[in-house]
Motif scaffolding. Structure first.
Motif: not given
Length: 149
Positions: A66-68, A113-124
């Protein structure tokens, strides 16, 4: 009296101009990674489902994404906590708050949306029994100040 009135009016104009330049829409999110609690002394590495390790990796990934790439984006990690929070216990939950800001609502929507799309997922890939959860807790819209002239 006229001099005081002119000073007050000039101060109000400067503050209003500053507010318009700095105002951004803001979203607050709760990020959680759910794992499995265990005793630190008796649980070997291959049996640990430590949400804190995945949590740190997920936050670093979001920050780097996000930031860079967007000078106007603001991604601030606020409170961080783990539960149960004991010295000799692998936590079962790692949590934080995130403050997202951007002057353009459309771009902020995309970041959310980019962050929320990761909800419910496996972190890695290695986090077989960990779950990443993302919740929107607050949406702040800037106040628009218009001139009466």
């Amino acid at each position: 009296m006229h001099r005081l009135r002119a000073t007050v009016q000039a101060t109000i104009r400067i503050q209003a101009a500053h507010f318009r330049l700095c105002a951004s829409e803001s979203r607050w999110l709760n990020i959680s990674v759910i794992g499995q609690t265990a005793h630190a002394g008796t649980t070997g590495r291959s049996y640990r489902r430590n949400p804190l390790q995945a949590f740190i990796a997920a936050l670093n990934g979001l920050y780097d994404a996000i930031m860079p790439s967007d000078f106007d984006a603001r991604f601030t990690i606020g409170r961080i906590s783990v539960l149960p929070g004991s010295v000799n216990v692998i936590p079962d939950k790692a949590m934080c708050t995130i403050d997202l800001r951007h002057p353009k609502s459309v771009r902020l929507d995309g970041i959310e949306r980019q962050i929320m799309s990761r909800s419910g997922s496996k972190p890695n890939d290695t986090a077989a029994s960990l779950m990443l959860l993302v919740d929107l807790i607050c949406r702040l819209v800037p106040l628009t100040i218009t001139s009466s002239r």
